[in-house]
Design a protein around this motif. Sequence first.
Motif, PDB file in Angstrom:
ATOM      1  N   GLU A 457       0.819  -1.051   0.134  1.00 45.29           N
ATOM      2  CA  GLU A 457       0.152   0.180   0.157  1.00 45.29           C
ATOM      3  C   GLU A 457       0.804   1.163   0.027  1.00 45.29           C
ATOM      4  O   GLU A 457       0.609   2.411  -0.758  1.00 45.29           O
ATOM      5  N   ALA A 458       1.897   1.165   0.786  1.00 44.89           N
ATOM      6  CA  ALA A 458       2.959   2.348   0.875  1.00 44.89           C
ATOM      7  C   ALA A 458       3.593   2.624  -0.689  1.00 44.89           C
ATOM      8  O   ALA A 458       3.618   3.803  -0.900  1.00 44.89           O
ATOM      9  N   ARG A 459       3.844   1.436  -1.334  1.00 39.74           N
ATOM     10  CA  ARG A 459       4.650   1.710  -2.433  1.00 39.74           C
ATOM     11  C   ARG A 459       3.371   2.426  -3.386  1.00 39.74           C
ATOM     12  O   ARG A 459       3.867   3.074  -4.254  1.00 39.74           O
ATOM     13  N   GLU A 460       2.280   1.635  -3.547  1.00 35.39           N
ATOM     14  CA  GLU A 460       1.247   2.401  -4.372  1.00 35.39           C
ATOM     15  C   GLU A 460       1.243   3.781  -4.174  1.00 35.39           C
ATOM     16  O   GLU A 460       0.939   4.544  -5.170  1.00 35.39           O
ATOM     17  N   GLY A 461       0.800   4.382  -2.835  1.00 34.59           N
ATOM     18  CA  GLY A 461       1.022   5.589  -2.582  1.00 34.59           C
ATOM     19  C   GLY A 461       1.910   6.477  -3.023  1.00 34.59           C
ATOM     20  O   GLY A 461       1.820   7.757  -3.512  1.00 34.59           O
ATOM     21  N   MET A 462       3.320   6.069  -2.837  1.00 35.15           N
ATOM     22  CA  MET A 462       4.499   6.712  -3.398  1.00 35.15           C
ATOM     23  C   MET A 462       4.337   6.744  -4.949  1.00 35.15           C
ATOM     24  O   MET A 462       4.553   7.935  -5.315  1.00 35.15           O
ATOM     25  N   ASP A 463       4.090   5.869  -5.602  1.00 37.31           N
ATOM     26  CA  ASP A 463       3.851   5.864  -7.171  1.00 37.31           C
ATOM     27  C   ASP A 463       2.886   6.958  -7.537  1.00 37.31           C
ATOM     28  O   ASP A 463       2.977   7.725  -8.391  1.00 37.31           O
ATOM     29  N   GLU A 464       1.652   7.237  -6.728  1.00 31.08           N
ATOM     30  CA  GLU A 464       0.590   8.120  -7.181  1.00 31.08           C
ATOM     31  C   GLU A 464       1.302   9.323  -6.752  1.00 31.08           C
ATOM     32  O   GLU A 464       1.024  10.403  -7.672  1.00 31.08           O
ATOM     33  N   ALA A 465       1.904   9.731  -5.583  1.00 26.42           N
ATOM     34  CA  ALA A 465       2.763  10.790  -5.291  1.00 26.42           C
ATOM     35  C   ALA A 465       3.564  11.376  -6.323  1.00 26.42           C
ATOM     36  O   ALA A 465       3.705  12.622  -6.756  1.00 26.42           O
ATOM     37  N   ARG A 466       4.346  10.255  -7.132  1.00 17.94           N
ATOM     38  CA  ARG A 466       5.381  10.687  -7.873  1.00 17.94           C
ATOM     39  C   ARG A 466       4.634  11.292  -9.073  1.00 17.94           C
ATOM     40  O   ARG A 466       5.189  12.371  -9.815  1.00 17.94           O
ATOM     41  N   ALA A 467       3.493  10.438  -9.666  1.00 21.13           N
ATOM     42  CA  ALA A 467       2.967  11.010 -10.664  1.00 21.13           C
ATOM     43  C   ALA A 467       2.578  12.193 -10.765  1.00 21.13           C
ATOM     44  O   ALA A 467       2.492  13.142 -11.754  1.00 21.13           O
ATOM     45  N   GLY A 468       1.881  12.681  -9.609  1.00 20.24           N
ATOM     46  CA  GLY A 468       1.238  14.051  -9.336  1.00 20.24           C
ATOM     47  C   GLY A 468       2.254  15.249  -9.412  1.00 20.24           C
ATOM     48  O   GLY A 468       2.209  16.251  -9.937  1.00 20.24           O
ATOM     49  N   LEU A 469       3.165  14.735  -8.571  1.00 17.97           N
ATOM     50  CA  LEU A 469       4.306  15.786  -8.408  1.00 17.97           C
ATOM     51  C   LEU A 469       4.862  16.079  -9.968  1.00 17.97           C
ATOM     52  O   LEU A 469       5.645  17.252 -10.010  1.00 17.97           O
ATOM     53  N   SER A 470       5.086  15.006 -10.259  1.00 19.61           N
ATOM     54  CA  SER A 470       5.817  15.130 -11.871  1.00 19.61           C
ATOM     55  C   SER A 470       5.141  16.013 -12.931  1.00 19.61           C
ATOM     56  O   SER A 470       5.387  16.650 -13.696  1.00 19.61           O
ATOM     57  N   LYS A 471       3.680  15.905 -12.730  1.00 18.16           N
ATOM     58  CA  LYS A 471       2.867  16.712 -13.510  1.00 18.16           C
ATOM     59  C   LYS A 471       3.146  18.233 -13.065  1.00 18.16           C
ATOM     60  O   LYS A 471       3.068  19.113 -13.845  1.00 18.16           O
ATOM     61  N   LEU A 472       3.317  18.416 -11.789  1.00 20.46           N
ATOM     62  CA  LEU A 472       3.072  19.798 -11.172  1.00 20.46           C
ATOM     63  C   LEU A 472       4.538  20.488 -11.522  1.00 20.46           C
ATOM     64  O   LEU A 472       4.683  21.701 -11.606  1.00 20.46           O
ATOM     65  N   PHE A 473       5.705  19.780 -11.589  1.00 24.73           N
ATOM     66  CA  PHE A 473       7.033  20.268 -11.613  1.00 24.73           C
ATOM     67  C   PHE A 473       7.149  21.270 -12.731  1.00 24.73           C
ATOM     68  O   PHE A 473       7.772  22.380 -12.481  1.00 24.73           O
ATOM     69  N   PRO A 474       6.911  20.911 -13.992  1.00 28.60           N
ATOM     70  CA  PRO A 474       7.105  21.906 -15.138  1.00 28.60           C
ATOM     71  C   PRO A 474       6.507  23.149 -14.854  1.00 28.60           C
ATOM     72  O   PRO A 474       6.655  24.253 -15.344  1.00 28.60           O
ATOM     73  N   TYR A 475       5.044  23.083 -14.022  1.00 30.04           N
ATOM     74  CA  TYR A 475       4.500  24.380 -13.917  1.00 30.04           C
ATOM     75  C   TYR A 475       5.121  25.182 -13.179  1.00 30.04           C
ATOM     76  O   TYR A 475       5.139  26.441 -13.298  1.00 30.04           O
ATOM     77  N   PHE A 477       8.599  24.729 -12.090  1.00 26.44           N
ATOM     78  CA  PHE A 477       9.659  24.913 -12.278  1.00 26.44           C
ATOM     79  C   PHE A 477      10.198  24.711 -13.758  1.00 26.44           C
ATOM     80  O   PHE A 477      10.588  23.786 -14.251  1.00 26.44           O
ATOM     81  N   PRO A 478       9.813  25.645 -14.543  1.00 21.50           N
ATOM     82  CA  PRO A 478       9.770  25.349 -16.243  1.00 21.50           C
ATOM     83  C   PRO A 478      11.199  25.642 -16.609  1.00 21.50           C
ATOM     84  O   PRO A 478      11.448  24.829 -17.695  1.00 21.50           O
ATOM     85  N   LYS A 479      12.184  25.886 -15.805  1.00 18.29           N
ATOM     86  CA  LYS A 479      13.636  26.007 -16.458  1.00 18.29           C
ATOM     87  C   LYS A 479      14.399  24.843 -15.795  1.00 18.29           C
ATOM     88  O   LYS A 479      15.700  24.777 -15.913  1.00 18.29           O
ATOM     89  N   LYS A 480      13.849  24.000 -14.935  1.00 16.52           N
ATOM     90  CA  LYS A 480      14.615  23.155 -14.106  1.00 16.52           C
ATOM     91  C   LYS A 480      14.443  21.559 -14.625  1.00 16.52           C
ATOM     92  O   LYS A 480      13.375  21.385 -15.149  1.00 16.52           O
ATOM     93  N   GLU A 481      15.381  20.687 -14.535  1.00 19.69           N
ATOM     94  CA  GLU A 481      15.337  19.247 -14.991  1.00 19.69           C
ATOM     95  C   GLU A 481      14.693  18.678 -13.708  1.00 19.69           C
ATOM     96  O   GLU A 481      15.091  18.537 -12.507  1.00 19.69           O
ATOM     97  N   GLU A 482      13.681  17.722 -13.813  1.00 19.19           N
ATOM     98  CA  GLU A 482      12.970  16.998 -12.961  1.00 19.19           C
ATOM     99  C   GLU A 482      13.976  16.027 -12.226  1.00 19.19           C
ATOM    100  O   GLU A 482      14.739  15.373 -12.858  1.00 19.19           O
ATOM    101  N   PRO A 483      14.206  16.030 -11.131  1.00 18.91           N
ATOM    102  CA  PRO A 483      15.104  14.970 -10.094  1.00 18.91           C
ATOM    103  C   PRO A 483      14.661  13.587 -10.472  1.00 18.91           C
ATOM    104  O   PRO A 483      13.270  13.172 -10.814  1.00 18.91           O
ATOM    105  N   ALA A 484      15.732  12.808 -10.589  1.00 20.07           N
ATOM    106  CA  ALA A 484      15.468  11.286 -10.653  1.00 20.07           C
ATOM    107  C   ALA A 484      14.821  10.437  -9.776  1.00 20.07           C
ATOM    108  O   ALA A 484      13.868   9.690  -9.717  1.00 20.07           O
ATOM    109  N   THR A 485      14.983  10.945  -8.527  1.00 21.65           N
ATOM    110  CA  THR A 485      14.377  10.144  -7.193  1.00 21.65           C
ATOM    111  C   THR A 485      13.154  10.986  -6.635  1.00 21.65           C
ATOM    112  O   THR A 485      13.182  12.147  -6.775  1.00 21.65           O
ATOM    113  N   PHE A 486      12.348  10.475  -6.123  1.00 27.30           N
ATOM    114  CA  PHE A 486      11.231  10.701  -5.463  1.00 27.30           C
ATOM    115  C   PHE A 486      11.351  11.726  -4.248  1.00 27.30           C
ATOM    116  O   PHE A 486      10.849  12.743  -4.239  1.00 27.30           O
ATOM    117  N   LEU A 487      12.533  11.155  -3.567  1.00 26.63           N
ATOM    118  CA  LEU A 487      12.950  12.408  -2.371  1.00 26.63           C
ATOM    119  C   LEU A 487      13.388  13.518  -2.697  1.00 26.63           C
ATOM    120  O   LEU A 487      12.988  14.650  -2.373  1.00 26.63           O
TER     121      LEU A 487
END
Length: 575
Positions: A457-475, A477-487
């Motif tokens: 359950e914790a792993r699934e929650g982490m995956d969902e959080a990763r997907a959501g943050l990845s969508k928000l990141f370019p909004y 931080f438009p000039k930065k590259e997305e980090p490779a790790t979730f942390l």
Amino acid sequence: MAAADLGAAEWERSKITNQDLNLLKKLGISKKPKAVCFPSEESYPTPPMGYRVSFVDHLIRGLSAPIHPFLRGLLFVYGLQLHHLTPNSILHISIFITLCEAFLGVQPNWALWKRIFFCRRNGSANVAYNIGGVVISIRSSVNYFDVKLPDSVQGWRKKWLYIREENHGCAEDNIPPFDGAEKILRHRSWDAEATEEERTSTEALMTRIHELQNTRGKELSGIQITAYFLKTRVQPLQARKNPFWKYAGDEDTDRLSTNLEVKDLDRLIRKISSLKKKDSIPSTYRVYSAANALPKNLENLRVDKKRLPPRHTPSSSAVSPRNKRKRNDAEDSGTSNAEAVPSRQKAAYDPYLATLISSDDEEEVPTADVTARTKKLAEVHERANTLAQRLEQSEEARKKAESDAVEARQEADKAKADAAGVEDLRKHRTSQEFELEDPDDDSLLDAVSFLEFHGTEAREGMDEARAGLSKLFPYFFPKKEEPATFLGLAKCFNPPEDLGLKMRHENMKVAVESTVALVADSQQTIDWTKVGDTEQIEQTRWRSLVKAAKLNTKKILAYLGIKPSSTPSSSKPEV
């Protein structure tokens, strides 16, 4: 009313300091592997196999194992153990042996000892000590060296330890077995005085002692004798390969350590004596050694069984423990010495031949059953060692059983705690209950299953959080590259400042700059001083201007190259 004997109650946990350990190391007493064993938390001595009980203050005053035959003889005749003697008594014996060997050139002499010393009980009217319960004192009628002993040695009874029992080629060198509760019994030997024959034969030695005391410019004292054996690094109360008159200096085989530094020697001498800081330590008088050999007359008289006259018999006045017992038995039974021992032709008594209580003397006067008695004693000693080993093994087995029982109880408590934790694992922090499809009905296995479930359950929650943050990141931080790790990704959204507010400030800045550029491009005459003075702006007029310009907003944005948002922002503008 008799004084109460403390016995075993007098012992308490050993308290040896780092200063004591450093001193023993400097003196070389703890140099040999396993020569000294220090107690742990026991409050009553339980020496390991092959060890005996001793004290730090005894060791620094000349005691070491295996003990000197003369000391063993004194313990036998007086019926004592090592812990019965005070530190000052140990020093008396060390000084006497050093005096005989180094300054008189003879073996320690039992007849001479009786002329100088006697034993007395140590204690008060109400308490009789067991540890240090016997004091060796100088007879008031004897003119002996001024030893300058301290009135008391503070805390020495608490500094006990174990020394390894060693054999110096003779079982009689061994230290008597330890019995901390053994009561001290006064023996007639405590007050034994030299007979007339012994006084006559030792008169030359007493005269020599007086000469050493009174020779002008070369007066000898007890402090000088003490300083000598401390300088040589030879323990007087240890069974040694050679006597002091054969001392060979730095190469001597009986030395325990190298020379002490001057400051350490000075401090040690003052520690075991009553010398003050202002008192100087006198230099040592010339002694007999390998560099200063004995005169021939003394060398010829030195005890050697091969040189003894035929059928030589020591005096019947207690030269050896066996003769001592014979004399006491004869006195107790009311018979004379002549009746108790068959008359035989006696050699002339000589102080250099009537030496310390040793096995040499006993072998010169064999008895009918000495061989059988010796074998029996050896057999008893062997059986005692066997029993002691069995007891030690039993004690180890008992300790192991207790340890296993403790571990078993700990494992049972852990299993019980794990079983109680299964119910907590079954419920999520949201109070949502989970049920296993195929429970094992085992507390530990079911707990592992619930942990696996929560992990998924914790792993699934982490995956969902990763997907959501990845969508928000370019909004954000438009000039930065997305980090490779979730942390790393999560840390981007947890800065000290508010990201939304920061972005709105930046958008507002772009809008203002774009408006200024647009107005400038229109080539209209504008008083920028009034535009920059926000305090002069009337809100009603400003709002009407904005409302009038709203009809042309899309054209203005298109001119600026900005695509309008389909959903208007509900946030209030920050000016």
